[in-house]
Scaffold this motif. Structure first.
Motif, PDB file in Angstrom:
ATOM      1  N   MET A   1       0.853  -1.170   0.000  1.00 43.82           N
ATOM      2  CA  MET A   1       0.000   0.000   0.000  1.00 43.82           C
ATOM      3  C   MET A   1       0.903   1.237   0.000  1.00 43.82           C
ATOM      4  N   THR A   2       0.576   2.162  -0.854  1.00 45.16           N
ATOM      5  CA  THR A   2       1.323   3.408  -0.960  1.00 45.16           C
ATOM      6  C   THR A   2       1.036   4.287   0.248  1.00 45.16           C
ATOM      7  N   LYS A   3       2.064   4.935   0.786  1.00 43.41           N
ATOM      8  CA  LYS A   3       1.893   5.870   1.896  1.00 43.41           C
ATOM      9  C   LYS A   3       2.199   7.274   1.406  1.00 43.41           C
ATOM     10  N   ILE A   4       1.392   8.238   1.894  1.00 46.53           N
ATOM     11  CA  ILE A   4       1.595   9.627   1.506  1.00 46.53           C
ATOM     12  C   ILE A   4       1.218  10.530   2.681  1.00 46.53           C
ATOM     13  N   ALA A   5       1.968  11.606   2.857  1.00 42.67           N
ATOM     14  CA  ALA A   5       1.676  12.561   3.924  1.00 42.67           C
ATOM     15  C   ALA A   5       0.396  13.327   3.606  1.00 42.67           C
ATOM     16  N   ALA A   6      -0.341  13.685   4.647  1.00 44.13           N
ATOM     17  CA  ALA A   6      -1.609  14.392   4.471  1.00 44.13           C
ATOM     18  C   ALA A   6      -1.436  15.672   3.663  1.00 44.13           C
ATOM     19  N   SER A   7      -0.358  16.403   3.899  1.00 44.00           N
ATOM     20  CA  SER A   7      -0.129  17.651   3.162  1.00 44.00           C
ATOM     21  C   SER A   7       0.055  17.378   1.673  1.00 44.00           C
ATOM     22  N   ASP A   8       0.760  16.303   1.329  1.00 46.03           N
ATOM     23  CA  ASP A   8       0.936  15.933  -0.083  1.00 46.03           C
ATOM     24  C   ASP A   8      -0.356  15.403  -0.676  1.00 46.03           C
ATOM     25  N   ARG A  31       0.120  11.295   8.976  1.00 43.40           N
ATOM     26  CA  ARG A  31       0.524  12.569   9.569  1.00 43.40           C
ATOM     27  C   ARG A  31       1.608  12.239  10.581  1.00 43.40           C
ATOM     28  N   SER A  32       2.742  12.858  10.438  1.00 44.02           N
ATOM     29  CA  SER A  32       3.909  12.592  11.293  1.00 44.02           C
ATOM     30  C   SER A  32       4.273  11.108  11.263  1.00 44.02           C
ATOM     31  N   GLY A  33       4.072  10.498  10.099  1.00 45.97           N
ATOM     32  CA  GLY A  33       4.431   9.100   9.919  1.00 45.97           C
ATOM     33  C   GLY A  33       3.412   8.105  10.435  1.00 45.97           C
ATOM     34  N   LYS A  34       2.328   8.590  11.058  1.00 44.99           N
ATOM     35  CA  LYS A  34       1.307   7.697  11.603  1.00 44.99           C
ATOM     36  C   LYS A  34       0.107   7.651  10.661  1.00 44.99           C
ATOM     37  N   PRO A  35      -0.435   6.461  10.409  1.00 50.66           N
ATOM     38  CA  PRO A  35      -1.578   6.340   9.511  1.00 50.66           C
ATOM     39  C   PRO A  35      -2.813   7.064  10.059  1.00 50.66           C
ATOM     40  N   LEU A  36      -3.469   7.842   9.184  1.00 49.10           N
ATOM     41  CA  LEU A  36      -4.714   8.524   9.542  1.00 49.10           C
ATOM     42  C   LEU A  36      -5.919   7.816   8.941  1.00 49.10           C
ATOM     43  N   PHE A  37      -5.820   7.549   7.652  1.00 51.59           N
ATOM     44  CA  PHE A  37      -6.918   6.877   6.945  1.00 51.59           C
ATOM     45  C   PHE A  37      -6.383   6.297   5.648  1.00 51.59           C
ATOM     46  N   ALA A  38      -7.229   5.477   5.033  1.00 48.67           N
ATOM     47  CA  ALA A  38      -6.851   4.857   3.769  1.00 48.67           C
ATOM     48  C   ALA A  38      -7.860   5.253   2.697  1.00 48.67           C
ATOM     49  N   VAL A  39      -7.369   5.381   1.495  1.00 51.19           N
ATOM     50  CA  VAL A  39      -8.219   5.617   0.335  1.00 51.19           C
ATOM     51  C   VAL A  39      -8.136   4.343  -0.502  1.00 51.19           C
TER      52      VAL A  39
END
Length: 81
Positions: A1-8, A31-39
């Motif tokens: 799964m691809t990870k991306i920062a919330a700002s990006d 956010r700060s390396g911690k998962p927030l949600f998935a799309v």
């Protein structure tokens, strides 16, 4: 799964939406390396809903077998309805 920062994610929303919709890619927003949600593709979300429904149904059937039920009147009273 691809990870991306919330700002990006905010800046690349249209492109990421296409990657998910048409490419079937799953993206974790962090956010700060911690998962927030998935799309995820819509089909994945539908499958998750179906699995949850199945689990709920299985639990309800087990409760009925144990006769682990509550009357409607008692349920309303407990819920303050």
């Amino acid at each position: 799964m691809t990870k991306i920062a919330a700002s990006d994610f905010r800046q690349q929303l249209a492109d990421l939406g296409n990657r998910v919709s048409y490419g079937g890619e799953r993206i974790t927003v962090t956010r700060s390396g911690k998962p927030l949600f998935a799309v995820v593709p819509y089909e994945d979300a539908e499958l998750l809903e179906a699995l949850e429904d199945r689990m709920d149904l299985d639990l309800a059937k087990k409760a009925l077998k144990r006769n682990d039920t509550v009357s409607w009147e008692k349920a309303k009273k407990e819920l303050g309805l």
